[in-house]
Motif scaffolding. Structure first.
Motif, PDB file in Angstrom:
ATOM      1  N   LYS A   1     -71.625 -62.810   5.469  1.00  0.00           N
ATOM      2  CA  LYS A   1     -70.705 -63.076   4.354  1.00  0.00           C
ATOM      3  C   LYS A   1     -71.115 -64.386   3.703  1.00  0.00           C
ATOM      4  O   LYS A   1     -71.698 -65.254   4.349  1.00  0.00           O
ATOM      5  CB  LYS A   1     -69.268 -63.237   4.869  1.00  0.00           C
ATOM      6  CG  LYS A   1     -68.700 -62.062   5.598  1.00  0.00           C
ATOM      7  CD  LYS A   1     -67.315 -62.395   6.128  1.00  0.00           C
ATOM      8  CE  LYS A   1     -66.769 -61.245   6.963  1.00  0.00           C
ATOM      9  NZ  LYS A   1     -65.476 -61.574   7.541  1.00  0.00           N
ATOM     10  N   THR A   2     -70.752 -64.520   2.429  1.00  0.00           N
ATOM     11  CA  THR A   2     -70.896 -65.804   1.753  1.00  0.00           C
ATOM     12  C   THR A   2     -69.539 -66.180   1.177  1.00  0.00           C
ATOM     13  O   THR A   2     -68.669 -65.328   1.002  1.00  0.00           O
ATOM     14  CB  THR A   2     -71.951 -65.755   0.628  1.00  0.00           C
ATOM     15  OG1 THR A   2     -71.629 -64.685  -0.269  1.00  0.00           O
ATOM     16  CG2 THR A   2     -73.349 -65.575   1.186  1.00  0.00           C
ATOM     17  N   HIS A   3     -69.378 -67.470   0.909  1.00  0.00           N
ATOM     18  CA  HIS A   3     -68.141 -67.953   0.297  1.00  0.00           C
ATOM     19  C   HIS A   3     -68.503 -68.883  -0.843  1.00  0.00           C
ATOM     20  O   HIS A   3     -69.219 -69.864  -0.646  1.00  0.00           O
ATOM     21  CB  HIS A   3     -67.284 -68.687   1.329  1.00  0.00           C
ATOM     22  CG  HIS A   3     -66.061 -69.307   0.746  1.00  0.00           C
ATOM     23  ND1 HIS A   3     -65.052 -68.558   0.193  1.00  0.00           N
ATOM     24  CD2 HIS A   3     -65.699 -70.596   0.613  1.00  0.00           C
ATOM     25  CE1 HIS A   3     -64.108 -69.375  -0.242  1.00  0.00           C
ATOM     26  NE2 HIS A   3     -64.480 -70.614  -0.006  1.00  0.00           N
TER      27      HIS A   3
ATOM     28  N   GLY B   1     -54.112 -85.632   1.899  1.00  0.00           N
ATOM     29  CA  GLY B   1     -53.492 -85.500   0.588  1.00  0.00           C
ATOM     30  C   GLY B   1     -53.960 -84.246  -0.104  1.00  0.00           C
ATOM     31  O   GLY B   1     -53.912 -83.162   0.454  1.00  0.00           O
ATOM     32  N   GLU B   2     -54.437 -84.396  -1.318  1.00  0.00           N
ATOM     33  CA  GLU B   2     -55.028 -83.255  -2.034  1.00  0.00           C
ATOM     34  C   GLU B   2     -56.370 -82.963  -1.392  1.00  0.00           C
ATOM     35  O   GLU B   2     -57.282 -83.785  -1.436  1.00  0.00           O
ATOM     36  CB  GLU B   2     -55.235 -83.597  -3.506  1.00  0.00           C
ATOM     37  CG  GLU B   2     -53.987 -83.568  -4.347  1.00  0.00           C
ATOM     38  CD  GLU B   2     -54.340 -83.743  -5.807  1.00  0.00           C
ATOM     39  OE1 GLU B   2     -54.861 -82.777  -6.412  1.00  0.00           O
ATOM     40  OE2 GLU B   2     -54.105 -84.849  -6.311  1.00  0.00           O
ATOM     41  N   GLU B   3     -56.486 -81.775  -0.802  1.00  0.00           N
ATOM     42  CA  GLU B   3     -57.694 -81.459  -0.038  1.00  0.00           C
ATOM     43  C   GLU B   3     -58.958 -81.435  -0.876  1.00  0.00           C
ATOM     44  O   GLU B   3     -60.046 -81.583  -0.339  1.00  0.00           O
ATOM     45  CB  GLU B   3     -57.511 -80.158   0.735  1.00  0.00           C
ATOM     46  CG  GLU B   3     -56.575 -80.322   1.899  1.00  0.00           C
ATOM     47  CD  GLU B   3     -56.558 -79.139   2.841  1.00  0.00           C
ATOM     48  OE1 GLU B   3     -56.994 -78.040   2.448  1.00  0.00           O
ATOM     49  OE2 GLU B   3     -56.106 -79.326   3.968  1.00  0.00           O
TER      50      GLU B   3
ATOM     51  N   ASN C   1     -65.249 -79.690   0.625  1.00  0.00           N
ATOM     52  CA  ASN C   1     -63.888 -80.195   0.738  1.00  0.00           C
ATOM     53  C   ASN C   1     -63.171 -79.481   1.886  1.00  0.00           C
ATOM     54  O   ASN C   1     -63.622 -78.439   2.365  1.00  0.00           O
ATOM     55  CB  ASN C   1     -63.133 -80.117  -0.597  1.00  0.00           C
ATOM     56  CG  ASN C   1     -62.860 -78.706  -1.061  1.00  0.00           C
ATOM     57  OD1 ASN C   1     -62.483 -77.831  -0.284  1.00  0.00           O
ATOM     58  ND2 ASN C   1     -63.034 -78.473  -2.342  1.00  0.00           N
ATOM     59  N   LEU C   2     -62.083 -80.066   2.339  1.00  0.00           N
ATOM     60  CA  LEU C   2     -61.386 -79.513   3.503  1.00  0.00           C
ATOM     61  C   LEU C   2     -60.896 -78.092   3.270  1.00  0.00           C
ATOM     62  O   LEU C   2     -60.904 -77.279   4.200  1.00  0.00           O
ATOM     63  CB  LEU C   2     -60.210 -80.405   3.910  1.00  0.00           C
ATOM     64  CG  LEU C   2     -60.555 -81.730   4.573  1.00  0.00           C
ATOM     65  CD1 LEU C   2     -59.286 -82.435   5.053  1.00  0.00           C
ATOM     66  CD2 LEU C   2     -61.529 -81.572   5.707  1.00  0.00           C
ATOM     67  N   ARG C   3     -60.500 -77.782   2.068  1.00  0.00           N
ATOM     68  CA  ARG C   3     -60.043 -76.417   1.771  1.00  0.00           C
ATOM     69  C   ARG C   3     -61.167 -75.417   2.020  1.00  0.00           C
ATOM     70  O   ARG C   3     -60.969 -74.371   2.633  1.00  0.00           O
ATOM     71  CB  ARG C   3     -59.537 -76.350   0.330  1.00  0.00           C
ATOM     72  CG  ARG C   3     -58.973 -75.016  -0.078  1.00  0.00           C
ATOM     73  CD  ARG C   3     -58.463 -75.039  -1.502  1.00  0.00           C
ATOM     74  NE  ARG C   3     -58.862 -76.268  -2.176  1.00  0.00           N
ATOM     75  CZ  ARG C   3     -58.412 -76.673  -3.331  1.00  0.00           C
ATOM     76  NH1 ARG C   3     -57.535 -75.958  -3.982  1.00  0.00           N
ATOM     77  NH2 ARG C   3     -58.815 -77.789  -3.892  1.00  0.00           N
TER      78      ARG C   3
END
Length: 175
Positions: A36-38, A93-95, A162-164
């Motif tokens: 899979k890719t994201h 905070g904002e991820e 990023n964390l997301r």
């Protein structure tokens, strides 16, 4: 063998085009399964045919052979990614401003100390093992931190997410 996450540095930026469908095809040709890719930034999740690091080196070579540019491929397990997220030392905070920069190796302690002594205000940085943790206070576009500064300062290169995105990659690797 468990699924692994492969993070490819600097894909689909600066002329280094690597369509995700072609990356999935290449991984499958190399014997990977559950491929899979994201998003289109070089995030591959698969079960490699052998050692995760051997597969990463083979992928680097094949990408260079087929697409004409070299990019580092960094292998991490879902557990390693989870540990990196859990160790994140700043208020996320904002991820989208909370990043993990996965390094190609563990940097030398003296280089880490010297690197962290630089003024990257207002950003916050910490090196934990083979991961650089970054909290961009004013966003990525406004930072004094750059890929060449990281590579020169730490003696190793890497790639950031990023964390997301990291949380999504953990989910994909565990599903």
């Amino acid at each position: 063998m468990a699924r692994q996450v492969y993070l490819i540095r600097a894909i689909n930026v600066g002329g280094a085009k690597l369509p995700m469908a072609q990356l999935r095809s290449l991984a499958t040709e190399l014997g990977a399964t559950e491929v899979k890719t994201h998003i289109a930034s070089g995030n591959l999740v698969c079960t490699p045919p052998g050692s995760p690091d051997d597969f990463a080196r083979t992928l680097e070579t094949r990408i260079e052979d087929r697409f004409g540019f070299f990019r580092e491929v960094i292998a991490r397990s879902a557990a390693q990614l989870g540990d990196a997220v859990a160790a994140y030392p700043f208020d996320a905070g904002e991820e989208k401003f909370a990043h993990l920069y996965f390094l190609t190796g563990v940097p030398d302690a003296e280089l880490v100390k010297s690197f962290l002594d630089n003024d990257f205000e207002p950003d916050e940085l910490a090196v934990i093992g083979a991961d650089l943790h970054i909290r961009y206070r004013a966003g990525v576009a406004a930072t004094k931190l750059s890929v060449p500064k990281i590579a020169r300062g730490l003696g190793v290169t890497g790639t950031g997410r990023n964390l997301r995105t990291v949380r999504t990659l953990i989910e994909l690797a565990q599903s």
